[in-house]
Design a protein around this motif. Structure first.
Motif, mmCIF file in Angstrom:
data_model
loop_
_atom_site.group_PDB
_atom_site.id
_atom_site.type_symbol
_atom_site.label_atom_id
_atom_site.label_comp_id
_atom_site.label_asym_id
_atom_site.label_seq_id
_atom_site.Cartn_x
_atom_site.Cartn_y
_atom_site.Cartn_z
ATOM 1 N N CYS A 1 0.738 -1.184 -0.080
ATOM 2 C CA CYS A 1 -0.089 0.013 0.097
ATOM 3 C C CYS A 1 1.270 1.253 0.092
ATOM 4 O O CYS A 1 2.046 1.568 0.330
ATOM 5 C CB CYS A 1 -0.972 -0.020 1.091
ATOM 6 N N ASN A 2 0.384 2.444 -0.293
ATOM 7 C CA ASN A 2 1.138 3.466 -0.594
ATOM 8 C C ASN A 2 0.823 4.478 1.177
ATOM 9 O O ASN A 2 0.274 4.324 1.522
ATOM 10 C CB ASN A 2 0.742 4.347 -1.998
ATOM 11 N N SER B 1 -2.188 6.424 5.284
ATOM 12 C CA SER B 1 -2.444 7.929 6.141
ATOM 13 C C SER B 1 -4.141 7.984 6.223
ATOM 14 O O SER B 1 -4.386 8.623 7.433
ATOM 15 C CB SER B 1 -1.957 8.716 5.421
ATOM 16 N N LEU B 2 -4.613 7.064 5.516
ATOM 17 C CA LEU B 2 -6.335 7.792 4.996
ATOM 18 C C LEU B 2 -6.926 7.266 6.437
ATOM 19 O O LEU B 2 -8.335 7.677 6.779
ATOM 20 C CB LEU B 2 -6.974 7.451 3.649
ATOM 21 N N LEU B 3 -6.170 5.629 6.285
ATOM 22 C CA LEU B 3 -7.086 4.498 7.872
ATOM 23 C C LEU B 3 -5.545 5.332 9.406
ATOM 24 O O LEU B 3 -5.987 4.293 9.963
ATOM 25 C CB LEU B 3 -6.099 3.435 7.242
ATOM 26 N N GLY B 4 -5.073 6.214 9.121
ATOM 27 C CA GLY B 4 -4.179 6.458 9.971
ATOM 28 C C GLY B 4 -3.441 5.183 10.779
ATOM 29 O O GLY B 4 -2.766 4.958 11.737
ATOM 30 N N ARG B 5 -2.506 4.822 9.344
ATOM 31 C CA ARG B 5 -1.349 4.596 9.699
ATOM 32 C C ARG B 5 -0.518 4.466 9.035
ATOM 33 O O ARG B 5 -0.113 5.035 8.421
ATOM 34 C CB ARG B 5 -1.909 2.884 9.869
ATOM 35 N N THR B 6 0.711 3.447 9.507
ATOM 36 C CA THR B 6 1.747 3.499 8.323
ATOM 37 C C THR B 6 2.104 2.605 7.155
ATOM 38 O O THR B 6 1.033 0.974 7.887
ATOM 39 C CB THR B 6 3.067 2.850 9.170
ATOM 40 N N LEU C 1 -0.060 -1.947 8.115
ATOM 41 C CA LEU C 1 -0.766 -2.910 6.893
ATOM 42 C C LEU C 1 -0.486 -3.807 6.823
ATOM 43 O O LEU C 1 -1.607 -4.740 6.441
ATOM 44 C CB LEU C 1 -1.457 -1.223 6.580
ATOM 45 N N ILE C 2 0.922 -4.162 5.965
ATOM 46 C CA ILE C 2 1.023 -4.987 5.038
ATOM 47 C C ILE C 2 1.031 -6.613 6.612
ATOM 48 O O ILE C 2 1.212 -6.074 7.138
ATOM 49 C CB ILE C 2 2.495 -4.831 4.902
ATOM 50 N N GLY C 3 -0.179 -6.749 5.950
ATOM 51 C CA GLY C 3 0.006 -8.647 6.315
ATOM 52 C C GLY C 3 -0.908 -8.335 7.153
ATOM 53 O O GLY C 3 -1.429 -9.871 7.518
ATOM 54 N N HIS C 4 -2.244 -7.513 6.706
ATOM 55 C CA HIS C 4 -3.188 -7.334 7.886
ATOM 56 C C HIS C 4 -4.357 -6.714 6.949
ATOM 57 O O HIS C 4 -3.806 -6.247 5.823
ATOM 58 C CB HIS C 4 -2.907 -6.645 9.615
ATOM 59 N N THR C 5 -5.619 -7.168 7.324
ATOM 60 C CA THR C 5 -6.569 -7.206 6.670
ATOM 61 C C THR C 5 -7.378 -5.208 6.648
ATOM 62 O O THR C 5 -6.944 -5.261 8.259
ATOM 63 C CB THR C 5 -8.003 -7.956 6.475
ATOM 64 N N THR C 6 -8.035 -4.618 6.208
ATOM 65 C CA THR C 6 -8.290 -3.295 6.372
ATOM 66 C C THR C 6 -9.812 -3.540 6.817
ATOM 67 O O THR C 6 -9.933 -2.229 7.117
ATOM 68 C CB THR C 6 -8.474 -2.849 5.289
ATOM 69 N N GLU C 7 -10.110 -4.184 7.113
ATOM 70 C CA GLU C 7 -11.750 -4.435 7.408
ATOM 71 C C GLU C 7 -11.877 -3.701 9.099
ATOM 72 O O GLU C 7 -13.368 -3.257 9.180
ATOM 73 C CB GLU C 7 -12.534 -5.846 6.792
ATOM 74 N N ALA C 8 -11.147 -4.173 9.737
ATOM 75 C CA ALA C 8 -11.188 -4.036 10.599
ATOM 76 C C ALA C 8 -10.922 -2.505 11.384
ATOM 77 O O ALA C 8 -11.228 -2.157 12.498
ATOM 78 C CB ALA C 8 -9.917 -4.718 11.683
#
Length: 777
Positions: A385-386, A391-396, A400-407
């Motif tokens: 992910c870029n 930043s949209l999800l408030g993360r680095t 996020l890599i290796g995890h789902t975004t639905e959480a």
């Protein structure tokens, strides 16, 4: 002296001889004892007889005689005893030696039967005398079956590497022979035997027998055959291997190189054996390092590990190689060299470098995107992910890599996203979605494109690009408002345009009518003027003929000027009629061979340049689609102008050719950018410049001369009716020729223009539709 080995028969003969000798010795001893006793008793008898006969002798003399007889008898008895003792000692020694010999013979017989090789003895005629257990096992014959038979009868033999005559000759001269033979067993099977045959001699050096020691090497031969086959397969495999294979000794000298390795070094396998392994390293410092490393391997013998080096071939080419090596050991396990598999990894390293650069470009590109970009696997986990998305999800990105975004999303939205992802992966086609996110500042709109990323031998990934289109949505709403207003305005302007078009059509119809009337008027005027001119010309001619001798020179000159003016007027009328006809004549378009037409026109114009030196240069000319009658007028005018305006030149050069445009075609544009319609009122700049490209297949032709030329700033006057750039006193003409050329070319949907320079010549171009040649299959 070492006794020769004896067989059981020799031992038996020896025992019988020893017994016989012992019997003779015993008989001799008994005979000697009996003889001594007989002598003794005979002496006693003689003593008594002498006593009675020679009583007169003295007693002392008789005792002395008797004593002498006793001593003689004792001496004889001692001699017999000593001789008997010596003979007995010799017999005992001989018996002990015979027993030792018998024991040695039995040991030798046991030894012969215990060894694995077949041991056979024959006489000098090859009659079998002994046959050990190994021979019985090798050939299948028992000893009692072969005794007294010829060796060749029992075991048929043929020689592998020599003829039987050669073997016998060597055996008789040298006394021994060793070699491989093929022999037949009792059961008919053949065995390969390593035979060692020797002539046995006695102490005197006389041959007495032949001994053969034969070893079954059938298994060895089979093993050798299998080994050869394995070696052949190995060498074939090595020769055909795509990787380089190299062997070197402990000094580093190359002892073997397969064709692939030799080719990798741009050499031959034979040439490679003249080099050391470090000869091909590109870096001099690495050569010394490799020498030291090789010595370290010999001394320490660490675990083999591959290494990468940069090689320079014999022709100077640089290659990156990977060397996977191992130790080469002898039968005792000692290291005697190294075996290496060498792979050219130049392309691989280049590919890896290209991949790294591609990944860097990809990451840079993804980071520069104005929206969010991320990639998920088939389980919904983020694999890339870029920063915009993180930043949209408030993360680095790393979080996020290796995890789902639905959480990180509301439950309803997460479920909707998951359904969209599964639908895209199932369909295998890209799909677009619009999403609305509610924020404190109002709703934001996102356009999301989801597409599968297929992989070989792995489930596809899901690529997702999301762009914030809030401003676009706002602009669309505003645009919708503007569109409605514009549609109202367009409807109004369309009505006005229709009214204007109707007016223009009326004006065009009136203009067309006026043009037709003008054409008719011009033709009528030109036609009606020809009769008065004929009358003037005829009456002036009659007047000069009738009154010519009585007229003064001034009157004669006036009349001549009148005739010249009439002729010029006549020529103008003819040209004007011709110009008018070119605009009204019906066109009959057909395929025209330009090459043949140009040559015909030049031949027709020959009288005009008779006596002049003109160099004609005619290039290859194509076939065009045109009216041949009108096109001939074009060539006639252009070539006659070239002949006329090169008259001041001692040597005239006129070139006719075609402009190569690689298949591109063109159309002239007026100075204001509007395409010419072919009317007489087109802008003069229209023919002053080359045309721009169009989609119509055309060919551009030209006529170039080295004549007087013209000033380029006046090029707009060239193609006008009655327009001239030179005085009539310099070059005759009416000024209609180039106007006629322009009208004919425009009627063919072509274009005409010119280039020139005063005093240096001119070039006239025109373009026509090209005849398309059918493609050859």
């Amino acid at each position: 002296m070492k006794r020769p080995p004896m067989n059981p028969e020799s031992i038996s003969k020896l025992s019988r001889g020893m017994n016989k000798k012992l019997e003779i010795t015993l008989i001799g001893i008994i005979s000697l004892v009996s003889f001594g006793l007989l002598v003794y008793w005979d002496a006693i008898d003689q003593f008594y007889a002498w006593t009675r006969k020679y009583e007169q002798y003295e007693l002392d003399e008789l005792l002395l005689f008797f004593t002498a007889l006793v001593v003689a008898g004792c001496l004889v008895a001692f001699i017999n005893w000593y001789s008997t003792k010596k003979v007995n000692a010799q017999l005992e020694q001989e018996i002990a030696e015979r027993r030792a010999a018998e024991t040695h013979l039995r040991y030798q017989a046991t030894l012969l039967n215990s060894i694995a090789d077949a041991v056979i003895t024959t006489d000098l005629e090859f009659t079998i005398q002994s046959w050990n257990k190994a021979a019985e096992s090798l050939y299948g014959w028992q000893a009692e079956e072969v005794m007294g038979k010829k060796m060749q009868e029992v075991v048929p033999t043929r020689y592998v590497y020599a003829q039987s005559e050669e073997v016998l000759a060597q055996f008789r001269t040298q006394g021994l022979w060793k070699g491989e033979v093929i022999q037949t067993r009792k059961d008919g099977l053949e065995v390969c035997v390593l035979a060692s045959v020797t002539i046995v001699k006695n102490d005197a050096g006389t041959p007495i027998s032949v001994m053969a020691i034969n070893r079954d090497i059938s298994d060895i031969k089979q093993a050798e055959k299998a080994l050869r086959k394995s070696q052949e397969q190995y060498h074939a495999l090595v020769s055909m291997a795509p990787h380089g294979i190299q062997e070197n000794d402990l000094s580093g000298r190359i002892t073997f190189s397969n064709p692939a390795h030799a080719a990798m070094c741009e050499s031959t396998p034979e040439e490679m054996r003249k080099h050391y392994v470090w000869d091909f390293l590109a870096d001099e410092a690495q050569k010394e390092e490799l020498k030291a490393y090789l010595q370290y391997l010999v001394n320490e013998q660490p675990e083999p590990t591959p290494y990468i080096a940069r090689n320079r071939t014999l022709k100077g080419q640089i290659k990156d190689i990977q060397v996977d090596w191992n130790y080469k050991r002898n039968e005792q396990g000692e290291v005697v060299g190294f075996v290496s598999i060498i792979t050219d990894i130049t392309q691989r390293l280049q590919a890896e470098k290209t991949l790294r650069e591609s990944e860097a470009r990809f990451e840079l590109f993804m980071e520069q995107l104005p929206g969010c970009a991320y990639i998920k696997d088939n389980m919904g986990r983020v694999v890339y992910c870029n920063r915009s998305f993180a930043s949209l999800l408030g993360r680095t990105p790393q979080e996020l890599i290796g995890h789902t975004t639905e959480a990180y999303l509301p439950a309803a939205m997460a479920q909707a996203f998951k359904a969209e992802n599964e639908a895209v992966l199932k369909s295998g086609r890209p799909q677009e979605f619009e999403h609305i996110f509610e924020t404190e500042n109002g709703p934001t709109y996102w356009l999301t494109r989801k597409f599968p990323l297929r992989r070989e031998d792995a489930p596809p990934l899901l690529g997702i690009l999301s762009l914030d289109i809030t401003e676009r949505k706002q602009a669309e709403n505003l645009l919708k408002q503007y569109r409605e207003e514009l549609e109202e305005l367009v409807a109004k302007k369309t009505q006005q345009l229709k009214e204007r078009i109707a007016e223009v059509e009326q004006l065009n119809a009136r203009l067309q009518e006026a043009n037709e009337e003008l054409e008719g008027f011009s033709y009528s005027v030109s036609h009606d003027l020809r009769a008065p001119l004929r009358h003037i010309n005829g009456f002036v001619g009659l007047l000069m003929k009738r009154e010519g001798e009585r007229l003064d020179p001034v009157s004669t000159r006036f009349l001549q000027h009148t005739l010249q003016a009439v002729n010029k007027m006549k020529l103008l009328i003819e040209d004007l009629l011709s110009f008018s006809r070119t605009g009204r004549a019906e066109m009959a378009s057909e395929t025209v061979n330009m090459q043949a037409m140009v040559e015909s026109v030049i031949e027709e114009l020959a009288p005009e340049y008779q006596g002049r030196q003109i160099n004609w240069s005619i290039g290859p000319l194509p076939k065009v689609q045109a009216d041949p009658r009108l096109l001939r007028i074009v060539w006639y005018n252009l070539l006659s102008n070239a002949i006329k305006y090169t008259a001041p030149r001692q040597v005239a050069n006129i070139e006719i050719g075609m402009v190569e445009k690689n298949g591109a075609v063109s159309s002239p544009l007026s100075s204001n950018g509007h395409q010419s319609k072919g009317d007489e009122k087109a802008s003069p700049k229209e023919w002053a410049y080359p045309p721009q490209q169009t989609l119509v297949p055309e060919v551009t032709l030209f006529v170039r001369d080295n004549g007087v030329g013209f000033d380029q700033q006046y090029v707009g006057k060239l193609f006008g009716v009655f327009q001239r750039l030179h005085l009539e006193e310099e070059f005759e003409g009416t000024g209609i020729g180039l106007a006629t050329v322009r009208r004919i070319i425009h009627r063919h949907k072509g274009h005409v223009w010119a280039e020139g320079e005063a005093g240096k010549g001119a070039t006239f171009y025109f373009s026509l539709p090209l005849v398309q040649e059918p493609e050859r299959t």
